[in-house]
Write a protein that holds these residues in place. Structure first.
Motif, PDB file in Angstrom:
ATOM      1  N   TYR A  26      28.213   5.322 -12.764  1.00  0.00           N
ATOM      2  CA  TYR A  26      29.455   5.135 -12.028  1.00  0.00           C
ATOM      3  C   TYR A  26      30.387   4.325 -12.928  1.00  0.00           C
ATOM      4  O   TYR A  26      30.038   3.219 -13.368  1.00  0.00           O
ATOM      5  N   LEU A  33      31.001   0.446 -13.037  1.00  0.00           N
ATOM      6  CA  LEU A  33      29.883  -0.466 -13.261  1.00  0.00           C
ATOM      7  C   LEU A  33      29.978  -1.172 -14.603  1.00  0.00           C
ATOM      8  O   LEU A  33      29.570  -2.326 -14.741  1.00  0.00           O
ATOM      9  N   THR A  62      29.281  -5.362  -3.919  1.00  0.00           N
ATOM     10  CA  THR A  62      28.230  -6.122  -4.599  1.00  0.00           C
ATOM     11  C   THR A  62      26.904  -5.704  -3.973  1.00  0.00           C
ATOM     12  O   THR A  62      26.729  -5.829  -2.753  1.00  0.00           O
ATOM     13  N   LEU A  63      25.986  -5.187  -4.792  1.00  0.00           N
ATOM     14  CA  LEU A  63      24.711  -4.668  -4.305  1.00  0.00           C
ATOM     15  C   LEU A  63      23.573  -5.399  -4.999  1.00  0.00           C
ATOM     16  O   LEU A  63      23.510  -5.420  -6.234  1.00  0.00           O
ATOM     17  N   LEU A 117      23.514   6.609  -7.099  1.00  0.00           N
ATOM     18  CA  LEU A 117      24.572   6.242  -6.168  1.00  0.00           C
ATOM     19  C   LEU A 117      25.270   7.510  -5.708  1.00  0.00           C
ATOM     20  O   LEU A 117      25.761   8.293  -6.526  1.00  0.00           O
ATOM     21  N   MET A 160      23.088   4.709 -11.145  1.00  0.00           N
ATOM     22  CA  MET A 160      23.308   3.331 -10.732  1.00  0.00           C
ATOM     23  C   MET A 160      22.414   2.411 -11.560  1.00  0.00           C
ATOM     24  O   MET A 160      21.218   2.678 -11.711  1.00  0.00           O
ATOM     25  N   ALA A 179      25.303  -3.659 -10.750  1.00  0.00           N
ATOM     26  CA  ALA A 179      25.858  -3.669  -9.397  1.00  0.00           C
ATOM     27  C   ALA A 179      25.809  -5.055  -8.776  1.00  0.00           C
ATOM     28  O   ALA A 179      26.579  -5.354  -7.857  1.00  0.00           O
ATOM     29  N   SER A 180      24.927  -5.924  -9.270  1.00  0.00           N
ATOM     30  CA  SER A 180      24.734  -7.226  -8.627  1.00  0.00           C
ATOM     31  C   SER A 180      25.874  -8.194  -8.878  1.00  0.00           C
ATOM     32  O   SER A 180      26.017  -9.185  -8.160  1.00  0.00           O
ATOM     33  N   LEU A 187      34.196  -0.093  -6.010  1.00  0.00           N
ATOM     34  CA  LEU A 187      33.550   1.071  -5.412  1.00  0.00           C
ATOM     35  C   LEU A 187      34.560   2.151  -5.042  1.00  0.00           C
ATOM     36  O   LEU A 187      34.341   3.337  -5.283  1.00  0.00           O
TER      37      LEU A 187
END
Length: 792
Positions: free
Chosen positions: A468, A471, A534-535, A557, A571, A576-577, A582
Motif C-alpha cells: 500500500y 505505508l 494506525t494498526l 490489506l 501490508m 502500519a504501527s 488510509l
C-alpha cells in the motif's frame, strides 16, 4: 612398494598443489577485485549503490546521517566506480582477495591444494548471470577460513601467523562493507580466539587486536569519526533484524529448491560433525551458521537471483569441507559431491543453463577484470573519463539537472538528484523509503524532516512488492503535508518546498481505538475526507519463530472504495504501527498534491476508502494473533491555492495559432484514460488529465525544454495551459534515443473555467522559441455548466 607409490603420488600432488594455489590466487584476485568497475546507474538498486559512494565521498556519518544495510566500504560489495571511493574499493577488495587466497592455501591439506582451482571456477561460473548475489556467499565464506586455519596450525604444530593476521584484517572490514556480515565475522573470530587461547594466548590476543585495530583504521580511512563507530553497529540492528519482516516477498520460492537446500545443508553439517565431535565442535556451529545466513539471503525474497546465493553457498561449503583439515578423503569427496549436486539441482529447478553460455561467462569473468587492470595501468585517467561521461549521460536524462539547492528525493530513485550539478543531496537517514520497515526507522526519518529537513523535496509514492503506497515512510507524510508546500508536479515528482517560519506537521484528530478480528471488514468513518490509520498487528510466538527461521508471514490489506471496487495490497505490520494515510488511496505525486487541493474530489474521489480489512495469506492462520488494535482518525488537510497551482499551473493569455512557428513532433493520446478521437469529446465539467508526448525532433533525439497546451476558444482568444514532462520510456525505446526518456507530458485542465467548446494544440519550447505542433488536435465539448471549485 605400495607405501612408496602412495608417498610418490602424495609428493606429486603436493607439488602440483603449489602451482594450483598460485593460479587460484591470481584468478581470485582478478575475480574479486573490480578493476573493470561498472559505472553508476539509475533505478532502485543503481541508486542505493551510487548513493553509498556519494555518502562515503562526502563524509556523511554512517549510523546517524546514513542508516542502511551497507557501510562506508560498501563499494567493495557494489563495485560501482566513484573517484572518491575507488581507492577504498580496490584496496579493500584486494585485501579480501589476497586473504581468501592465502587462507584457502593455509586451510587446504597439501595433497588437496590442487582443488583450490575450483574456487575461482565457481566464482567465475556465477560471476555474470546472477547479478551481485554471488558476492554474499563468497564474502561470507571468508570468516570461516580463520578458525579453520587456526585448526590446521594446531594439527601441524605450526601456525601461519602472517596468514592469520591477514585473514583477521580482511574479516575486520566486512562489517563496514555490509552490516549483515557482522554475525559471521564476529562468530568466526570468537571461535578462532577460543581455539588459539588453549595453545597460544598470545596469538589469540594478536588476532583480536588485529581485527580491532584494522576496523578502527578502516573506519577512519573512510572519513568517519571514531566516536560514530559504536553508533553504526547499533543503528544496523533494526535494519538487519527487520529485513525478514519488511523485505520477504509474497508467496514462496520454488518448494523444490527450498527442500533441496535444506536437505543438502543437513547432510553437509552432518559430514562436518562426523567423527570426533569433541575435537570438531566448531565445525557444525560455523558451517550451520553460514548455511543459515545464506538460506535467509537466498529465500526470503524467493526469486531466482536470490536463490542463487543459497545455491552458491552449498557449492562453496562443500568444496571447503573437501579441502579442510579433519576431513578424511572419503568424507571430503562426499561433501564436495553433495554440495555440487544440491547446488546444481537448485539451479536446474529454475532453468537449465546453456553450456555455451556458461563457457562464455567463464571467459568473460576473467577477461573483463584483466582488461580493466590493463586499462588502469596503461591509462590511469580512463576510469575518471568514463565516470564523467556516464554522469553527463545520466544528467541529460534527469529532469532535475538544472535545479539548485539542498534536496532529498522520495521514494528511491536517488540518482536523479545525485547527478544534478546544482543540487546538494541532503538525505533522510534511511535513504530509500522501502527500507524503513520497522517503527524505529520510520520515526527516525520523520524526526529528520522535523529537525533537520532539506529546503526542497522531490516526492513520488513509488513502492515495491505491491505494498500500500502510503505505508512507505508513512509517518513522514504528516510532515510533508504540513511543513512543505507544493510548487509543481514535474516528471512524475511533486516538488515540495519547506514552508517559511515555524511550520508544524499535521495531526490526526482524536479517535477511539477499536479491537478488530483479522479478516474482519470494518467501515472507515469519515471517509469523505482524508483518514489516518494506525494498526497494531502482532505475530504469534509461532509467527515470530517462523520469521526468525525462514521469513515473516504475509499480510494482505483489502480496501473497498466508494465505487464498490475492491483492491488488495501488501501490508507490512511494522509500517502500519506508526500510522499511514488510509483514505484516499494515493498512488502517485499528483494524488499526493491533490490531498491539499480544491481538486481533491476530482482526482481522488473514486479512491475514497469506505471499508477495509487485513488478513494473513493462506497458511498463516496460526502465525498472526487473531485480533489487532486499530485507530481510524479524520485528518484535516487544508486546501490551498499553492496545491491548485501545482496541479494546473498558471494559465496565461496566448497568441493565435498562426503566430507560432510550426515544428516538432507530438501526439495527444488520452483525456483521463479515454483515447482521443478526431471527433469532439463530450465531457462533464471537472478537472481532466490530458496526456501525450512531444519532442522537438524525435528522430534525432532532441527533447523539448518545456511543453504546454494552447487552448483556442470560439471568440478567437487563446490560453496557454502549462504541462509537465513525465517519463515515457516507450517513446525513447521506439526512437532509440535515451534523451527522450521524459518526452511524455501531462496537463490538468479544469474545463469548468473554459467555454463549452475548446480546441487544444501542443506547444513546446526548443530553448529559443515556442513551436506549435502539427495536428493532432483535441476538441472538448463540455456537457454541463458546473462552477469550478473555489480557490484561495
Amino acid at each position: 612398494m605400495d607405501n612408496k607409490g602412495t608417498s610418490a603420488r602424495t609428493s606429486t600432488l603436493t607439488k602440483w598443489g603449489w602451482g594450483a594455489s598460485i593460479i587460484a590466487g591470481v584468478l581470485l584476485v582478478l575475480l574479486l577485485t573490480p578493476f573493470a568497475s561498472p559505472m553508476p546507474s539509475a533505478g532502485l538498486d543503481g541508486s542505493w549503490s551510487f548513493a553509498m559512494n556519494v555518502a562515503t565521498a562526502e563524509h556523511l556519518r554512517f549510523g546517524k546521517d546514513i542508516i542502511f544495510t551497507f557501510g562506508p566500504w560498501a563499494s567493495v560489495y557494489t563495485n560501482v566506480y566513484h573517484p572518491g571511493t575507488d581507492g577504498l574499493m580496490i584496496g579493500g577488495s584486494l585485501l579480501i582477495a589476497v586473504a581468501m587466497s592465502a587462507g584457502l592455501f593455509a586451510v587446504a591439506l597439501p595433497q588437496r591444494r590442487i582443488l583450490l582451482l575450483l574456487f575461482p571456477f565457481v566464482v567465475a561460473l556465477i560471476w555474470l548471470p546472477y547479478g551481485s548475489g554471488w558476492r554474499d556467499a563468497t564474502l561470507m565464506l571468508l570468516p570461516l577460513l580463520l578458525p579453520l586455519a587456526v585448526k590446521r596450525g594446531v594439527e601441524t604444530g605450526r601456525q601461519h601467523i602472517g596468514i592469520l593476521c591477514l585473514l583477521a584484517a580482511a574479516i575486520a572490514i566486512l562489517p563496514l562493507v555490509k552490516g549483515s556480515f557482522s554475525l559471521l565475522a564476529a562468530g568466526s573470530s570468537l571461535v578462532a580466539v577460543l581455539m588459539c587461547w588453549r595453545t597460544s594466548p598470545r596469538l589469540a590476543i594478536v588476532i583480536a587486536m588485529t581485527e580491532i585495530l584494522v576496523m578502527v583504521v578502516a573506519w577512519l580511512v573512510a572519513g568517519q569519526a571514531l566516536w560514530d563507530l559504536p553508533g553504526y553497529f547499533i543503528a544496523q540492528a533494526p535494519i538487519v533484524s527487520g529485513y525478514t519482516n519488511g523485505m520477504s516477498a509474497s508467496g514462496d520460492p520454488k518448494l523444490t529448491s527450498l527442500f533441496l537446500f535444506l536437505a543438502t545443508a543437513v547432510v553437509l553439517v552432518g559430514i562436518s560433525a562426523f567423527g570426533n565431535l569433541r575435537r570438531r565442535w566448531y565445525a557444525p556451529i560455523l558451517f550451520g551458521l553460514y548455511l543459515f545466513v545464506t538460506f535467509k539471503a537466498g529465500f526470503v525474497r524467493g526469486d531466482q537471483a536470490h536463490a542463487m546465493i543459497a545455491s552458491t553457498g552449498l557449492l562453496l561449503l562443500g568444496l571447503l569441507l573437501c579441502i579442510a583439515p579433519g576431513s578424511e578423503q572419503g568424507r571430503g569427496v562426499a561433501a564436495l559431491a553433495v554440495g555440487v549436486l544440491g547446488s546444481a539441482l537448485i539451479v536446474f529447478s529454475y532453468n537449465v543453463p546453456s553450456p555455451a553460455a556458461a563457457v562464455a561467462n567463464l571467459g568473460e569473468a576473467v577477461n573483463s577484470p584483466a582488461r580493466g587492470l590493463w586499462q588502469r595501468l596503461s591509462d590511469p585517467h580512463a576510469m575518471d573519463r568514463n565516470f564523467q561521461k556516464r554522469i553527463a549521460e545520466l544528467r541529460a536524462e534527469s529532469p532535475f539537472s538544472s535545479e539548485r539547492g539542498e534536496v532529498d528525493l522520495y521514494s528511491y530513485d536517488l540518482t536523479l538528484v545525485l547527478v544534478a550539478e546544482g543540487l546538494k543531496w541532503k538525505p533522510r537517514p534511511i535513504l530509500q523509503s522501502y527500507t524503513a520497515y520497522v517503527p524505529s526507522l520510520i520515526r527516525t526519518n520523520a524526526d529528520h524532516l522535523r529537525n533537520n529537513p532539506p529546503a526542497q523535496i522531490y516526492f513520488n509514492a513509488d513502492t515495491i512488492d505491491h505494498r500500500y503506497p502510503a505505508l512507505e515512510d508513512g509517518a513522514s507524510w504528516l510532515e510533508l503535508l504540513g511543513s512543505f508546500r507544493p510548487q509543481r508536479v514535474d516528471s512524475g515528482y511533486a516538488v515540495l518546498e519547506r514552508r517559511a517560519g515555524s511550520a508544524t506537521p499535521l495531526q490526526p484528530q482524536p479517535a477511539k481505538e477499536i479491537e478488530v478480528r483479522l479478516g474482519q471488514e470494518i467501515a472507515v468513518p469519515g471517509s469523505q475526507g482524508p483518514v489516518w490509520a494506525t494498526l497494531d498487528i502482532q505475530p504469534t510466538l509461532l509467527g515470530k519463530l517462523h520469521g526468525a527461521l525462514y521469513k515473516s508471514p504475509q499480510l494482505v490489506l483489502s480496501v473497498r472504495y466508494d465505487t464498490g471496487e475492491v483492491a488488495t495490497f501488501r501490508m507490512i505490520a511494522g509500517m502500519a504501527s506508526t500510522g499511514f494515510m488510509l483514505s484516499p488511496t494515493v498512488t502517485d505525486a499528483t494524488g499526493f498534491v491533490a490531498l491539499g487541493s480544491h481538486y481533491r474530489d476530482d482526482l481522488l474521489g473514486e479512491r475514497k476508502v469506505v471499508a477495509m480489512s487485513v488478513r494473513g495469506e493462506s497458511g498463516t492462520r496460526f502465525l498472526w494473533k487473531g485480533s489487532y488494535r486499530a485507530t481510524l482518525a479524520p485528518l484535516e488537510i487544508p486546501m490551498t491555492a499553492d496545491a491548485d497551482r501545482a496541479l494546473t499551473g498558471t494559465w496565461k493569455e496566448g497568441l493565435s495559432s498562426d503566430a507560432y512557428t510550426m515544428g516538432g513532433n507530438c501526439n495527444i493520446e488520452e483525456v483521463s484514460g479515454q483515447s482521443v478521437t478526431v471527433e469532439p469529446m463530450a465531457l462533464p465539467g471537472r478537472l481532466f488529465k490530458v496526456r501525450g508526448w512531444a519532442a522537438v525532433n524525435a528522430e534525432k533525439g532532441v527533447a523539448n525544454q518545456g511543453v504546454s497546451l494552447l487552448a483556442a476558444m470560439p471568440d478567437g482568444r487563446t490560453l496557454i495551459l502549462p504541462a509537465r514532462n513525465v517519463p515515457r520510456l516507450d517513446v525513447s525505446d521506439h526512437f532509440k534515443k535515451p534523451a527522450l526518456a521524459y518526452a511524455g507530458y501531462e496537463a490538468y485542465v479544469d474545463v469548468r473555467k473554459l467555454p463549452s467548446d475548446v480546441h487544444f494544440r501542443v506547444l513546446q519550447s526548443d530553448g529559443d522559441q515556442w513551436l506549435i505542433c502539427h495536428p493532432p488536435l483535441l476538441t472538448i465539448h463540455r456537457t454541463d455548466t458546473l462552477a469550478a471549485p473555489p480557490s484561495n
